[in-house]
Design a protein around this motif. Structure first.
Motif, PDB file in Angstrom:
ATOM      1  N   ILE A  32      -2.572  26.703   6.700  1.00  0.00           N
ATOM      2  CA  ILE A  32      -2.680  25.581   7.628  1.00  0.00           C
ATOM      3  C   ILE A  32      -1.288  25.288   8.174  1.00  0.00           C
ATOM      4  CG2 ILE A  32      -3.243  23.133   7.869  1.00  0.00           C
ATOM      5  CD1 ILE A  32      -5.235  23.596   5.534  1.00  0.00           C
ATOM      6  N   ARG A  33      -1.219  25.227   9.490  1.00  0.00           N
ATOM      7  CA  ARG A  33       0.068  24.974  10.131  1.00  0.00           C
ATOM      8  C   ARG A  33       0.034  23.611  10.812  1.00  0.00           C
ATOM      9  NH1 ARG A  33       2.666  28.705  14.860  1.00  0.00           N
ATOM     10  NH2 ARG A  33       0.634  28.202  15.777  1.00  0.00           N
ATOM     11  N   PHE A  34       1.057  22.820  10.570  1.00  0.00           N
ATOM     12  CA  PHE A  34       1.247  21.560  11.270  1.00  0.00           C
ATOM     13  C   PHE A  34       2.219  21.823  12.418  1.00  0.00           C
ATOM     14  CE2 PHE A  34       0.602  19.560   6.854  1.00  0.00           C
ATOM     15  CZ  PHE A  34      -0.772  19.564   7.011  1.00  0.00           C
ATOM     16  N   GLN A  35       1.664  21.919  13.627  1.00  0.00           N
ATOM     17  CA  GLN A  35       2.457  22.224  14.813  1.00  0.00           C
ATOM     18  C   GLN A  35       2.948  20.924  15.438  1.00  0.00           C
ATOM     19  OE1 GLN A  35       2.875  25.523  16.069  1.00  0.00           O
ATOM     20  NE2 GLN A  35       4.336  24.721  17.553  1.00  0.00           N
ATOM     21  N   GLN A  36       4.256  20.816  15.626  1.00  0.00           N
ATOM     22  CA  GLN A  36       4.840  19.593  16.168  1.00  0.00           C
ATOM     23  C   GLN A  36       5.460  19.851  17.534  1.00  0.00           C
ATOM     24  OE1 GLN A  36       8.223  17.620  14.077  1.00  0.00           O
ATOM     25  NE2 GLN A  36       6.920  15.806  14.132  1.00  0.00           N
ATOM     26  N   PHE A  37       5.143  18.960  18.468  1.00  0.00           N
ATOM     27  CA  PHE A  37       5.620  19.045  19.845  1.00  0.00           C
ATOM     28  C   PHE A  37       6.351  17.748  20.150  1.00  0.00           C
ATOM     29  CE2 PHE A  37       5.036  18.547  24.452  1.00  0.00           C
ATOM     30  CZ  PHE A  37       5.392  19.804  24.917  1.00  0.00           C
ATOM     31  N   LEU A  48      -0.660  11.852  15.936  1.00  0.00           N
ATOM     32  CA  LEU A  48      -1.299  12.854  15.085  1.00  0.00           C
ATOM     33  C   LEU A  48      -2.627  13.339  15.667  1.00  0.00           C
ATOM     34  CD1 LEU A  48      -0.831  11.016  11.655  1.00  0.00           C
ATOM     35  CD2 LEU A  48       0.722  12.657  12.728  1.00  0.00           C
ATOM     36  N   HIS A  49      -2.973  14.574  15.316  1.00  0.00           N
ATOM     37  CA  HIS A  49      -4.242  15.180  15.745  1.00  0.00           C
ATOM     38  C   HIS A  49      -4.704  16.103  14.629  1.00  0.00           C
ATOM     39  CE1 HIS A  49      -6.507  18.481  17.832  1.00  0.00           C
ATOM     40  NE2 HIS A  49      -7.086  17.448  18.410  1.00  0.00           N
ATOM     41  N   VAL A  50      -5.886  15.833  14.051  1.00  0.00           N
ATOM     42  CA  VAL A  50      -6.316  16.585  12.869  1.00  0.00           C
ATOM     43  C   VAL A  50      -7.526  17.487  13.095  1.00  0.00           C
ATOM     44  CG1 VAL A  50      -5.356  14.855  11.300  1.00  0.00           C
ATOM     45  CG2 VAL A  50      -7.761  14.686  11.992  1.00  0.00           C
ATOM     46  N   HIS A  51      -8.281  17.293  14.186  1.00  0.00           N
ATOM     47  CA  HIS A  51      -9.469  18.112  14.439  1.00  0.00           C
ATOM     48  C   HIS A  51      -9.152  19.157  15.497  1.00  0.00           C
ATOM     49  CE1 HIS A  51     -12.129  14.619  12.854  1.00  0.00           C
ATOM     50  NE2 HIS A  51     -11.944  15.522  11.907  1.00  0.00           N
ATOM     51  N   TRP A  76      -3.038  19.880  13.637  1.00  0.00           N
ATOM     52  CA  TRP A  76      -3.430  20.872  12.627  1.00  0.00           C
ATOM     53  C   TRP A  76      -3.891  22.156  13.316  1.00  0.00           C
ATOM     54  CZ3 TRP A  76      -5.582  19.695   7.279  1.00  0.00           C
ATOM     55  CH2 TRP A  76      -5.076  18.498   6.769  1.00  0.00           C
ATOM     56  N   GLN A  77      -3.471  23.303  12.783  1.00  0.00           N
ATOM     57  CA  GLN A  77      -3.936  24.602  13.263  1.00  0.00           C
ATOM     58  C   GLN A  77      -4.323  25.463  12.063  1.00  0.00           C
ATOM     59  OE1 GLN A  77      -0.729  26.154  15.690  1.00  0.00           O
ATOM     60  NE2 GLN A  77      -1.321  24.913  17.450  1.00  0.00           N
ATOM     61  N   HIS A  78      -5.534  26.018  12.118  1.00  0.00           N
ATOM     62  CA  HIS A  78      -5.983  26.865  11.008  1.00  0.00           C
ATOM     63  C   HIS A  78      -7.031  27.883  11.434  1.00  0.00           C
ATOM     64  CE1 HIS A  78      -9.368  23.954  10.778  1.00  0.00           C
ATOM     65  NE2 HIS A  78      -8.409  23.050  10.968  1.00  0.00           N
ATOM     66  N   PHE A 131       0.854  16.005   3.950  1.00  0.00           N
ATOM     67  CA  PHE A 131       0.728  15.545   5.332  1.00  0.00           C
ATOM     68  C   PHE A 131       1.108  14.068   5.440  1.00  0.00           C
ATOM     69  CE2 PHE A 131      -1.885  13.898   8.884  1.00  0.00           C
ATOM     70  CZ  PHE A 131      -1.362  14.686   9.914  1.00  0.00           C
ATOM     71  N   ILE A 132       0.614  13.264   4.522  1.00  0.00           N
ATOM     72  CA  ILE A 132       0.934  11.837   4.522  1.00  0.00           C
ATOM     73  C   ILE A 132       2.445  11.623   4.348  1.00  0.00           C
ATOM     74  CG2 ILE A 132       0.748   9.718   3.159  1.00  0.00           C
ATOM     75  CD1 ILE A 132      -1.675  10.111   4.876  1.00  0.00           C
ATOM     76  N   ALA A 133       3.034  12.333   3.401  1.00  0.00           N
ATOM     77  CA  ALA A 133       4.459  12.142   3.110  1.00  0.00           C
ATOM     78  C   ALA A 133       5.333  12.489   4.308  1.00  0.00           C
ATOM     79  CB  ALA A 133       4.862  12.986   1.904  1.00  0.00           C
ATOM     80  N   LYS A 134       4.971  13.537   5.030  1.00  0.00           N
ATOM     81  CA  LYS A 134       5.815  14.019   6.131  1.00  0.00           C
ATOM     82  C   LYS A 134       5.575  13.282   7.443  1.00  0.00           C
ATOM     83  CE  LYS A 134       7.530  18.266   8.273  1.00  0.00           C
ATOM     84  NZ  LYS A 134       8.930  17.987   7.908  1.00  0.00           N
TER      85      LYS A 134
END
Length: 255
Positions: A32-37, A48-51, A76-78, A131-134
């Motif tokens: 799972i990748r958390f992509q940040q822009f 945030l965007h999770v879906h 989120w990307q998976h 995810f919450i911590a970051k």
């Protein structure tokens, strides 16, 4: 001519400042990748965007952040799907990534969508905690971006008395001239009043009676954090942009 050239240089400099980064987490067999822009970060504000399948929200956020150069958006990307699936010890687990931020919600989403075990639960919990911590903890305002379907089961009138989610709402404002699928959802009374005054559909979560489904709104309500969901029908790019622009105004006024 010098003025035009200087303006062009400034514009190019602003555009160049928009940055993309990512962090990866391994959940069993799934990465799972958390992509940040990011444009210029807004201190204490998290978008945030999770879906992953709710693509209008991503297009909206990227377009406006690129244009305005304000804010950091994480998605989120998976697999391209709404749900996250992973395998541990030959068992397949599956959860909704907006249902994992409380113990009750996480257990329920795992049990509803696939195999359940303590090991599978702990693996998903570690991901949620990371995810919450970051991206959530310590912020003044958490803004989620979501999309729904036309004629689907969720809209602003779902929260009115007699609606499926009436117990979740302390106050509801419906603009009869607006599409019921385009609405805001918040835990903060100040935000409710500001966006209601702008004529947007909006509801204020009742933190005392809201269903513990493990969502970010419930997590933030439990922590007394300001949370706002920009919910729009899939494909309503112009509408979600207008909503997001109103949120920029709200941030300047309240945060």
């Amino acid at each position: 001519m010098k003025t035009i050239l200087l303006a062009s240089i400034v514009l190019l400099t602003l555009q160049a400042s928009c940055q993309t980064s990512s962090t990866s987490h391994q959940l069993g067999s799934t990465t799972i990748r958390f992509q940040q822009f990011c444009g210029q970060p807004q201190t204490g504000i998290s978008w945030l965007h999770v879906h992953e399948n709710e693509t209008t929200a991503v297009a909206t956020a990227k377009a406006l952040i690129d244009s305005l150069q304000q804010g950091c958006f994480v998605t989120w990307q998976h697999s391209g799907d709404r749900y996250v699936s992973y395998q541990l010890a030959g068992k397949t687990y599956k959860f909704d990534p907006n249902r994992i931020y409380t113990p009750k919600g996480l257990a329920a989403t795992l049990k509803a969508n696939g195999h359940y075990s303590t090991k599978g639960y702990k693996a998903a919990q570690q991901l949620a905690d990371a995810f919450i911590a970051k991206y959530v903890a310590g912020n003044r305002l958490v803004i989620a971006m979501h999309n729904n379907s036309d004629g689907g089961g969720l809209h602003i009138k779902s929260y009115l008395p007699g609606g499926d989610y009436a117990n979740d709402a302390a106050e509801v404002y419906v603009n009869e001239a607006a599409d019921i699928d385009d609405f805001f959802y918040t835990t903060d009374k100040r935000i409710f009043d500001f966006l209601k005054a702008r004529g947007f559909n909006i509801l204020l979560q009742n933190n005392a009676t809201v269903t513990d489904d493990g969502s970010l709104s419930v997590y933030c309500g439990n922590k007394n954090m300001a949370y706002l969901n920009i919910e729009a029908q899939q494909g309503h790019l112009a509408e979600q942009k207008a909503m997001m622009l109103a949120v920029y105004d709200m941030i300047r006024a309240l945060f």
